[in-house]
Design an enzyme around this catalytic site. Structure first.
Site, mmCIF file in Angstrom:
data_model
loop_
_atom_site.group_PDB
_atom_site.id
_atom_site.type_symbol
_atom_site.label_atom_id
_atom_site.label_comp_id
_atom_site.label_asym_id
_atom_site.label_seq_id
_atom_site.Cartn_x
_atom_site.Cartn_y
_atom_site.Cartn_z
ATOM 1 N N THR A 1 0.841 -1.212 0.000
ATOM 2 C CA THR A 1 0.000 0.000 0.000
ATOM 3 C C THR A 1 0.871 1.256 0.000
ATOM 4 O O THR A 1 0.404 2.347 0.313
ATOM 5 C CB THR A 1 -0.951 -0.048 1.211
ATOM 6 O OG1 THR A 1 -1.698 -1.271 1.145
ATOM 7 C CG2 THR A 1 -1.979 1.073 1.199
ATOM 8 N N HIS A 2 2.132 1.122 -0.359
ATOM 9 C CA HIS A 2 3.072 2.238 -0.320
ATOM 10 C C HIS A 2 2.983 3.084 -1.579
ATOM 11 O O HIS A 2 3.816 2.988 -2.477
ATOM 12 C CB HIS A 2 4.494 1.713 -0.121
ATOM 13 C CG HIS A 2 4.632 0.852 1.089
ATOM 14 N ND1 HIS A 2 5.702 0.012 1.311
ATOM 15 C CD2 HIS A 2 3.816 0.704 2.182
ATOM 16 C CE1 HIS A 2 5.530 -0.617 2.461
ATOM 17 N NE2 HIS A 2 4.400 -0.216 3.005
ATOM 18 N N ASN A 3 1.963 3.917 -1.651
ATOM 19 C CA ASN A 3 1.784 4.871 -2.739
ATOM 20 C C ASN A 3 2.391 6.203 -2.336
ATOM 21 O O ASN A 3 2.138 6.693 -1.228
ATOM 22 C CB ASN A 3 0.289 5.085 -3.026
ATOM 23 C CG ASN A 3 -0.384 3.859 -3.577
ATOM 24 O OD1 ASN A 3 -0.677 3.765 -4.757
ATOM 25 N ND2 ASN A 3 -0.653 2.894 -2.704
#
Length: 587
Positions: free
Chosen positions: A513-515
């Site tokens: 989920t590392h946007n």
């Protein structure tokens, strides 16, 4: 017609990590602070109780703590010559929703970026020459240094009760920790978590290859801990339900387990859940924010006046609000001009599964229980012969042994029936995964903008994501995966599966989920949305805080840096902005 509410000094959009930190800091200044959260209200008791939260089907498979696409989504395409379509299911990434945000369901892997990460372009040009950076790679310096942020990393780690072994205290290297990390002022607040069987196996194999393995820093408490706010945290029980779950034991750091017990008692703080903020309302000059417009769950529209607006939502949502509000010139990938939406980046991962003869106890797990090496991160090695920028860490995590999503099978195992059951029985307790966690450089063709076709329930354009991994990312990941394969083979397994990242980027399988990016920080308003203090260049009483500020993504999990940036911005507001409201940097 929006109902106008009583004004407050500060309105925060979102109520996760960054909003909680900033609210705590600004209420200490005596300001009246309000947080608006789009999701539901949540507390450790009763929402994360151990008799309730450890439901893998409900939370890990069906995404009980995440943003619901039926209510809010974005459209996606790989390249700008494609037509973007709305995401009907969140697969590759899973933004949190509700009080605590993604800080509720994260693993607790709490890294500091390296000093070189903050000056990636200038450092790369200096060491390898300007021609080493391909013309379509848009990496840039942050406008802030590691030394600037070091005190704020420290504050976040002590807030969270991070468990670990320091590798560089005041410039003195320690063999037990990460020898590549930047100098820190003191040790972690807690010693590392107990080592798992897999961690010890990785450690032995890595040392045999000449690497320097160390316990990964964990916001899972190895001991009972009282943080600087006086909040008591419990010792981790290694239950294996961290990622995608809340913690019922107050052992995994989250806003609920570290800040909210203090913040929620303050008379000058309040919050409202179920509030979808749609715009920052500007005055007729477009240079000053008057507050925000939001809708509640009944669809009623409100105007919340405020002297100071701070966007603290997930990276996508911060950028979406800026675009809808007309703050910052939208990025144009054709001309390379504009700033809002520029330099979106992600994280590239791969893994090598190893099937061993030794008994591995996967049930003893914690979200950040792992052993790692950092030899191949950032510029810890010579990139000249490799021809790419960036890197990442390699780690073996023991996060749990949940039956639905946490098992490994050899490639030749049957896919169903009695044969599948036999293979599962033989390998469930005798397999591990060596993971790579790589950086992604920003690229001219990776960006966020407003979708021209699809709209949300309120008639606003959806946010559109245009993204694919590029050659630099694939070459770097191939390199890292090869090193991980070497460690896995040194474990002397029966067999291995090498899972490389394949083209193109897909939104279907979960990756991370590392946007990052889209509202990046910097020292030039022509190439950044916010200045080094995370203040909008165009609307000085708007601050934007989160991973959206990253000019590119480093080879680490982002939350440690997001927490440090929140303390950094709050400090700038307290010490400079409140004394003299206006631009903190003159252009």
């Amino acid at each position: 017609m929006a109902t106008r509410l009583n004004p407050v000094d500060v309105v925060l959009v979102g109520f996760g990590w960054t909003a909680s930190i900033i609210a705590q800091e600004l209420t200490d200044e005596g300001l009246q602070v309000l947080a608006l959260e789009r999701g539901v209200d949540r507390a450790t008791v009763p929402d994360f109780s151990t008799t309730h939260i450890q439901d893998e089907l409900r939370y890990a498979v069906r995404g009980g703590l995440f943003q619901a696409p039926v209510r809010e989504t974005l459209s996606f395409r790989n390249t700008r010559d494609q037509t973007a379509l709305p995401m009907r299911h969140l697969g590759s990434f899973r933004p949190g929703a509700g009080v605590g945000g993604a800080g509720v369901h994260w693993n607790g892997q709490t890294w500091r970026f390296l000093p070189d990460d903050f000056v990636l372009r200038s450092h790369t040009e200096e060491r390898y020459g300007a021609d080493f950076i391909a013309p379509d790679i848009t990496i840039q310096d942050w406008g802030v240094s590691y030394d600037d942020l070091e005190p704020y990393y420290d504050r976040f780690e002590y807030l969270c009760g991070v468990s670990g072994t320091a590798g560089n205290v005041g410039g003195s290297l320690r063999q037990e920790g990460n020898p590549f990390e930047g100098a820190r002022r003191r040790d972690y607040p807690l010693p590392p978590l107990e080592r798992s069987a897999g961690s010890l196996m990785f450690d032995k194999a890595a040392r045999e290859l000449g690497y320097h393995p160390f316990p990964a820093p964990a916001a899972n408490t190895s001991r009972p801990y009282k943080n600087p706010l006086g909040v008591q945290m419990g010792q981790c029980t290694y239950c294996g339900f961290c990622e995608w779950f809340g913690c019922g034991n107050n052992s995994k750091a989250s806003p609920q387990s570290t800040i909210l017990p203090v913040l929620l008692k303050k008379d000058n703080f309040s919050y409202r859940s179920g509030c979808d903020v749609m715009r920052v309302k500007l005055d007729n000059t477009g240079k000053k924010a008057k507050g925000v417009l939001y809708r509640d769950l009944e669809g009623r529209e409100y105007e919340q006046p405020a002297q100071l607006v701070i966007l603290c939502a997930f990276a996508h949502h911060n950028v979406h609000l800026l675009l809808l509000s007309g703050i910052g010139r939208p990025y144009d990938p054709v001309s390379g001009t504009g700033v809002t939406g520029r330099n979106y980046a992600y994280q590239i991962t791969s893994s090598v599964e190893a099937f061993v003869d030794e008994l591995i106890n996967p049930y003893m797990g914690a979200g950040a229980l792992g052993q790692a090496i950092d030899e191949f991160n950032t510029d810890n090695f010579d990139h000249g012969p490799e021809g790419f920028i960036g890197g990442g860490y390699i780690a073996l995590w023991t996060t749990g042994g949940r039956p639905i999503t946490q098992h490994h099978l050899p490639k030749d195992a049957p896919k169903w029936g009695a044969g599948w059951k036999k293979a599962m029985s033989e390998n469930y307790l005798k397999s591990v995964s060596v993971a790579t966690h790589g950086s992604v450089v920003s690229h001219r063709g990776a960006y966020l903008d407003l979708d021209p076709s699809y709209k949300d329930a309120y008639g606003n354009p959806l946010l559109r994501l245009t993204f694919d991994f590029h050659d630099n990312d694939y070459r770097m990941s191939e390199f890292l995966t090869g090193k991980a394969e070497g460690i896995a083979k040194a474990m002397k397994p029966r067999s291995i599966n090498v899972n490389k990242r394949k083209k193109p980027y897909s939104i279907v399988p979960y990756q991370t989920t590392h946007n990052t990016g889209g509202a990046i920080m910097g020292d030039d308003p022509r190439t950044s949305v916010v200045n080094r203090y995370l203040q909008s260049w165009d609307v000085p009483n708007v601050f934007v805080v989160g991973a959206c500020n990253f000019p590119q993504n480093a080879g680490y999990n982002p939350t440690g840096t997001v927490g440090a940036l929140a303390f950094w911005a709050a400090d700038a507001i307290r010490k400079m902005y409140l004394k003299n409201p206006g631009p903190l940097i003159q252009t």
